[in-house]
Design an enzyme around this catalytic site. Structure first.
Site, PDB file in Angstrom:
ATOM      1  N   ARG A   2       1.254  46.133  95.338  1.00  0.00           N
ATOM      2  CA  ARG A   2       2.332  45.249  95.771  1.00  0.00           C
ATOM      3  C   ARG A   2       2.932  45.811  97.056  1.00  0.00           C
ATOM      4  O   ARG A   2       2.760  46.994  97.368  1.00  0.00           O
ATOM      5  CB  ARG A   2       3.407  45.139  94.688  1.00  0.00           C
ATOM      6  CG  ARG A   2       2.905  44.569  93.368  1.00  0.00           C
ATOM      7  CD  ARG A   2       3.993  44.598  92.306  1.00  0.00           C
ATOM      8  NE  ARG A   2       3.531  44.020  91.048  1.00  0.00           N
ATOM      9  CZ  ARG A   2       2.925  44.691  90.078  1.00  0.00           C
ATOM     10  NH1 ARG A   2       2.703  46.008  90.229  1.00  0.00           N
ATOM     11  NH2 ARG A   2       2.544  44.103  88.955  1.00  0.00           N
ATOM     12  N   LYS A  24       5.772  47.998  88.740  1.00  0.00           N
ATOM     13  CA  LYS A  24       6.497  46.989  87.977  1.00  0.00           C
ATOM     14  C   LYS A  24       6.498  47.376  86.503  1.00  0.00           C
ATOM     15  O   LYS A  24       5.476  47.748  85.942  1.00  0.00           O
ATOM     16  CB  LYS A  24       5.830  45.625  88.163  1.00  0.00           C
ATOM     17  CG  LYS A  24       6.675  44.463  87.677  1.00  0.00           C
ATOM     18  CD  LYS A  24       6.064  43.142  88.088  1.00  0.00           C
ATOM     19  CE  LYS A  24       6.945  41.970  87.672  1.00  0.00           C
ATOM     20  NZ  LYS A  24       6.369  40.675  88.090  1.00  0.00           N
ATOM     21  N   HIS A  70       1.665  39.239  99.583  1.00  0.00           N
ATOM     22  CA  HIS A  70       1.203  39.148  98.197  1.00  0.00           C
ATOM     23  C   HIS A  70      -0.126  38.407  98.101  1.00  0.00           C
ATOM     24  O   HIS A  70      -0.874  38.598  97.139  1.00  0.00           O
ATOM     25  CB  HIS A  70       2.260  38.457  97.333  1.00  0.00           C
ATOM     26  CG  HIS A  70       2.297  38.972  95.920  1.00  0.00           C
ATOM     27  ND1 HIS A  70       2.610  40.280  95.615  1.00  0.00           N
ATOM     28  CD2 HIS A  70       2.045  38.362  94.738  1.00  0.00           C
ATOM     29  CE1 HIS A  70       2.559  40.447  94.297  1.00  0.00           C
ATOM     30  NE2 HIS A  70       2.212  39.313  93.749  1.00  0.00           N
ATOM     31  N   ARG A 104      -2.885  40.820  97.836  1.00  0.00           N
ATOM     32  CA  ARG A 104      -3.073  41.338  96.468  1.00  0.00           C
ATOM     33  C   ARG A 104      -3.846  40.326  95.621  1.00  0.00           C
ATOM     34  O   ARG A 104      -4.757  40.687  94.884  1.00  0.00           O
ATOM     35  CB  ARG A 104      -1.707  41.639  95.855  1.00  0.00           C
ATOM     36  CG  ARG A 104      -1.728  42.043  94.374  1.00  0.00           C
ATOM     37  CD  ARG A 104      -0.325  42.442  93.946  1.00  0.00           C
ATOM     38  NE  ARG A 104      -0.119  42.374  92.509  1.00  0.00           N
ATOM     39  CZ  ARG A 104      -0.360  43.353  91.648  1.00  0.00           C
ATOM     40  NH1 ARG A 104      -0.854  44.497  92.088  1.00  0.00           N
ATOM     41  NH2 ARG A 104      -0.106  43.201  90.362  1.00  0.00           N
ATOM     42  N   HIS A 140      -1.261  45.040  85.399  1.00  0.00           N
ATOM     43  CA  HIS A 140      -0.761  43.985  84.519  1.00  0.00           C
ATOM     44  C   HIS A 140      -0.672  44.496  83.090  1.00  0.00           C
ATOM     45  O   HIS A 140      -1.605  45.123  82.578  1.00  0.00           O
ATOM     46  CB  HIS A 140      -1.701  42.761  84.556  1.00  0.00           C
ATOM     47  CG  HIS A 140      -1.635  42.001  85.833  1.00  0.00           C
ATOM     48  ND1 HIS A 140      -2.631  41.137  86.248  1.00  0.00           N
ATOM     49  CD2 HIS A 140      -0.683  41.961  86.813  1.00  0.00           C
ATOM     50  CE1 HIS A 140      -2.295  40.595  87.404  1.00  0.00           C
ATOM     51  NE2 HIS A 140      -1.125  41.087  87.767  1.00  0.00           N
ATOM     52  N   TYR A 158      -6.499  34.562  87.744  1.00  0.00           N
ATOM     53  CA  TYR A 158      -7.400  34.622  88.894  1.00  0.00           C
ATOM     54  C   TYR A 158      -8.754  33.988  88.588  1.00  0.00           C
ATOM     55  O   TYR A 158      -9.483  33.619  89.513  1.00  0.00           O
ATOM     56  CB  TYR A 158      -7.582  36.065  89.355  1.00  0.00           C
ATOM     57  CG  TYR A 158      -6.301  36.663  89.871  1.00  0.00           C
ATOM     58  CD1 TYR A 158      -5.757  36.245  91.078  1.00  0.00           C
ATOM     59  CD2 TYR A 158      -5.612  37.624  89.141  1.00  0.00           C
ATOM     60  CE1 TYR A 158      -4.564  36.776  91.552  1.00  0.00           C
ATOM     61  CE2 TYR A 158      -4.421  38.161  89.603  1.00  0.00           C
ATOM     62  CZ  TYR A 158      -3.908  37.728  90.805  1.00  0.00           C
ATOM     63  OH  TYR A 158      -2.727  38.252  91.259  1.00  0.00           O
TER      64      TYR A 158
END
Length: 320
Positions: free
Chosen positions: A136, A161, A267, A270, A293, A302
């Site tokens: 990120r 995150k 982003h 990414r 994630h 995706y």
């Protein structure tokens, strides 16, 4: 001794829990707006009805996005739960806005090459690093020297995150340009030390635990700011990391120059990293780990980008 003002109590509560400066500023802003919206009434005099009215105002009058509305709610609930210690049943009944699920914008490899070629200097290196690692934007600007491992060809992302660490791949094509960049940064750090500076921000009281660490090369930012600045919390003069909006602006200008379609941002690099890995045959669990994630369902989005148009099936029209 006078009791601290409400917003000072909020700041103290956030800092004790190690919330970032960015989150602190955001929460303070939303709590201020909530109080002003209700005529400066004290939050203890308000409850579910007032919170719902404020959230409705944001959605109906201000047309904010669901994520922004939920951000405001998170700040207000933090105020009631953590600062005012007011744990009431109605808090669980507050309706959260449903986030819109969107397929991420993704560039083709050729579009990525054109975009990267349009950038120059440090901006190009940072953009290549984000695309090549899947980091990120804030993970890239906060990257420390000690977390770049050329031997094992990997980067350790700290406090990503969800406050989690992870490891991602370091592209071989970036070895030489990244080493050259870090050599220049090291020279800058040595000059700072000679001038009586050279300290860097360390999280979670590490500076007290390891008094010399904040001056050590390994703890410095890979992408430092061009000038020193005053830390708003401690008042110390340090060289912080580069301002993230500089790269955002550079990419926005490059996109305009190239006339690329869609909403391309940092982003998007990414998103493109993840999609191109899956297109190349990488296992989705591996991509999940590289992206950081928590749930593979997040990574699954995706797969909807691959071979657009009905999730990869062939239209019967194409069979005629």
């Amino acid at each position: 001794m006078d009791k601290p003002r409400l917003l000072d109590q909020v700041r103290d509560a956030l800092r004790v829990r190690h919330y970032s400066l960015r989150t602190e500023a955001t929460y303070i802003q939303w709590i201020k707006r909530f109080i002003l919206f209700h005529g400066k009434r004290h939050p203890l005099e308000m409850g579910e009805q007032e919170i719902t009215a404020f959230l409705t105002h944001l959605a109906v009058d201000k047309h904010v996005s669901p994520s922004t509305q939920n951000q405001a709610l998170a700040a207000i609930l933090f105020l009631y739960k953590e600062v005012l210690a007011r744990e009431l049943d109605w808090m669980e009944d507050i309706v959260r806005a449903k986030r819109t699920e969107r397929i991420p914008e993704v560039m083709s490899p050729e579009q990525v090459r054109r975009l990267l070629d349009q950038l120059e200097g440090t901006h190009q290196l940072m953009a290549r690093l984000i695309y090549g690692t899947g980091m990120r934007l804030m993970e890239a600007v906060r990257l420390r020297v000690r977390d770049v491992d050329f031997h094992y060809r990997q980067i350790t992302v700290r406090n990503g995150k969800g406050n989690k660490d992870r490891v991602t791949v370091l592209p071989g094509l970036l070895f030489e340009p990244l080493k050259a960049h870090m050599a220049r940064v090291k020279a800058l750090h040595e000059k700072d030390l000679a001038d009586g500076f050279g300290h860097v921000y360390l999280p979670y009281a590490l500076a007290r635990k390891y008094p010399n660490a904040e001056r050590e090369w390994g703890w410095q930012y890979v992408f430092p700011a061009s000038t020193r600045s005053t830390d708003p919390r401690s008042g110390a003069v340090r060289r912080h990391h580069v301002f993230e909006q500089n790269l955002q602006r550079a990419i926005k200008q490059a996109v305009m120059n190239l006339g690329l379609p869609g909403r391309v941002s940092t982003h998007t690099l990414r998103h493109s990293f993840a999609t191109h890995l899956l297109e190349g045959g990488s296992d989705i669990r591996t991509v999940q780990e590289l992206l950081g994630h928590a749930d593979v369902k997040t990574t699954m989005i995706y797969t909807h980008v691959l071979q657009r148009g009905g999730r990869g099936v062939m239209s019967p029209l194409d069979r005629l």
